[in-house]
Enzyme design. Structure first.
Site, mmCIF file in Angstrom:
data_model
loop_
_atom_site.group_PDB
_atom_site.id
_atom_site.type_symbol
_atom_site.label_atom_id
_atom_site.label_comp_id
_atom_site.label_asym_id
_atom_site.label_seq_id
_atom_site.Cartn_x
_atom_site.Cartn_y
_atom_site.Cartn_z
ATOM 1 N N ASP A 165 -12.067 -9.618 4.218
ATOM 2 C CA ASP A 165 -13.350 -9.678 3.498
ATOM 3 C C ASP A 165 -13.853 -11.117 3.458
ATOM 4 O OD1 ASP A 165 -13.336 -6.948 2.942
ATOM 5 O OD2 ASP A 165 -13.949 -7.227 0.854
ATOM 6 N N ASP A 225 -6.211 -7.296 4.024
ATOM 7 C CA ASP A 225 -7.355 -6.682 3.345
ATOM 8 C C ASP A 225 -8.215 -7.774 2.715
ATOM 9 O OD1 ASP A 225 -8.923 -4.567 2.220
ATOM 10 O OD2 ASP A 225 -7.931 -4.947 0.302
ATOM 11 N N LYS A 275 3.695 -15.008 2.105
ATOM 12 C CA LYS A 275 4.016 -15.766 0.885
ATOM 13 C C LYS A 275 5.533 -15.927 0.847
ATOM 14 C CE LYS A 275 2.111 -17.010 -2.543
ATOM 15 N NZ LYS A 275 1.780 -18.420 -2.939
ATOM 16 N N TYR A 316 0.827 -1.214 0.000
ATOM 17 C CA TYR A 316 0.000 0.000 0.000
ATOM 18 C C TYR A 316 0.859 1.261 0.000
ATOM 19 C CZ TYR A 316 -4.631 -2.056 0.936
ATOM 20 O OH TYR A 316 -5.819 -2.729 0.847
ATOM 21 N N ASP A 372 -2.270 -18.114 0.274
ATOM 22 C CA ASP A 372 -3.264 -18.789 -0.573
ATOM 23 C C ASP A 372 -3.890 -19.961 0.167
ATOM 24 O OD1 ASP A 372 -0.785 -20.055 -0.645
ATOM 25 O OD2 ASP A 372 -0.912 -20.635 -2.752
HETATM 26 C C1 IPM Z 1 -10.412 -1.745 4.006
HETATM 27 C C2 IPM Z 1 -10.682 -1.066 2.684
HETATM 28 C C3 IPM Z 1 -9.555 -0.083 2.417
HETATM 29 C C4 IPM Z 1 -8.261 -0.854 2.317
HETATM 30 C C5 IPM Z 1 -9.798 0.786 1.175
HETATM 31 C C6 IPM Z 1 -11.082 1.583 1.278
HETATM 32 C C7 IPM Z 1 -8.653 1.698 0.900
HETATM 33 O O1 IPM Z 1 -10.811 -2.030 1.697
HETATM 34 O O2 IPM Z 1 -10.298 -1.022 5.005
HETATM 35 O O3 IPM Z 1 -10.357 -2.969 4.029
HETATM 36 O O4 IPM Z 1 -7.921 -1.411 1.266
HETATM 37 O O5 IPM Z 1 -7.552 -0.921 3.329
HETATM 38 MG MG MG Z 2 -10.837 -4.048 2.381
#
Ligand code: IPM
Ligand code: MG
Length: 368
Positions: free
Chosen positions: A255, A251, A194, A143, A227
């Site tokens: 999710d 990240d 990784k 990032y 992975d």
């Molecule tokens: C998260 C989001 C952020 C990230 C975005 C909005 C920049 O996806 O907080 O998970 O990638 O960190």
């Molecule tokens: Mg995210």
């Protein structure tokens, strides 16, 4: 005597303002049930800030965030700002705050609430009782690494570049957060990298191993490739308690972990920095769901992730474990009572909107 705490509220874009309003609604109750009083300041971030100031994060907001005892953040981004330059995009609102406030430790809890067990797309017996924490490094890695950019090559084609960079200092401090947290939980950390492909991953694995050997021999440490971790999270998520990982893998895996719980709308997060000379740990709390522009402004968003983020705020920033636990219980109870926003709706349940859900949590708290 009440202790006054300065809260900076940054609702942001999309569903951010609606869900944040529901969390703010609970603050009076918190004041009445704790020794805290709140001084609330609200400001713009992300697209909302672009509309007003032309940039996603102003120096004023950065300064306010640094002065605050805690920041409650909504969400940023949406198609409305698709055309702003990449260097001005709404997402820089949150990424910039993490960097400016030194918030290197992003804690993302994925908890399966029993009443929601059927809302998950994963079979109930795979996720029942799930309570895992992803400790995501959040001020380093790809990032932020340089070189980065898009270059024009002599032959007229182009090259996009990002760089995964981790120093041993960055790895060590996030590893310590995970190990310290493990001692308050199940004493178990799975470090994810990784290292079979990336040197930064190899260093990650080496440093994490060293720190554990030296300072946390009581904590069980395992390693997993990213992975494989994605696969194991779907196959047998109960094997995990704390997952320690880099910014990008965190990240993605968070999710994935969120969906195990039934909805992205259920996951709170805390992002913490290093305790300052004033004794305050810089901290920002946000739901992980993002701005969901498709349902923004329609009273459809699930406010529970933001309400649970407030519970994390009360616990981690102000040590108010009891009120935090009551808020979590109230969220569970409204689910037991059958209330559901569209994202977690199921047969025989009562469909409610954002504000009804928030109001129901408040009523539960008042009835306790
Ligand atoms: C998260 C989001 C952020 C990230 C975005 C909005 C920049 O996806 O907080 O998970 O990638 O960190
Ligand atoms: Mg995210």
């Amino acid at each position: 005597m009440k202790t006054e705490k300065k809260l900076l509220v940054l609702p942001g874009d999309g569903i951010g303002p609606e869900v944040t309003a529901q969390a703010i609604n609970l603050l009076k109750w918190v004041e009445n049930h704790s020794n805290l009083s709140f001084k609330i300041d609200e400001d713009l971030v992300g697209g909302a800030s672009i509309d007003q100031h032309g940039i996603p994060l102003t120096d004023t907001v950065i300064e306010k965030a640094k002065q605050a005892d805690a920041v409650l953040f909504g969400a940023v981004g949406g198609p409305k700002w698709d055309k702003v330059g990449f260097d001005k995009r709404p997402e820089l609102g949150i990424i910039g705050l993490r960097k400016e406030m030194g918030l290197f430790a992003n804690l993302r809890a994925a908890t399966v609430f029993d009443p929601l067990i059927d809302a998950s797309t994963v079979k109930p017996d795979i996720i029942k009782g799930l309570d895992l924490m992803i400790v995501r490094e959040s001020t380093g890695g790809v990032y932020f690494g340089s070189p980065r950019g898009i270059e024009n090559l002599p032959d007229g084609t182009r090259k996009g570049i990002n760089t995964e960079v981790y120093t041993s200092v960055e790895i060590e401090r996030i590893a310590r957060v995970a190990f310290d947290l493990a001692r308050q939980r199940k004493n178990k950390v799975c470090s994810v990298d990784k290292s079979n492909v990336m040197e930064s991953g190899l260093l990650w694995k080496e440093v994490v191993t060293e720190i554990q050997k030296r300072d946390y021999p009581d904590v069980e440490l395992s390693h997993m490739l990213a992975d494989n971790c994605a696969m194991q999270l779907v196959r047998r998520p109960l094997q995990f308690d704390i997952i320690l990982t880099s910014n990008l893998f965190g990240d993605i895996l968070s999710d994935l972990a969120a969906m195990l719980t039934g909805s992205l709308g259920m996951l709170p997060s805390a992002t913490l920095g290093k305790r300052g000379d004033n004794g305050v740990i810089p901290a920002l709390y946000e739901p992980i769901h993002g701005s969901a522009p498709d349902i923004a402004g329609q009273n459809k968003a699930n406010p529970l992730a933001q309400i649970l983020s407030l519970a994390m705020l009360l616990r981690y920033s102000f040590g108010e474990d009891v009120v935090a636990a009551k808020i979590i219980d109230a969220c569970k109870q409204v689910l037991v009572n059958g209330l559901r926003t569209p994202d977690i709706m199921g047969p025989g349940k009562k469909l409610v909107g954002t504000s009804e859900m928030g109001q129901a949590v408040l009523e539960e708290l008042n009835n306790q």
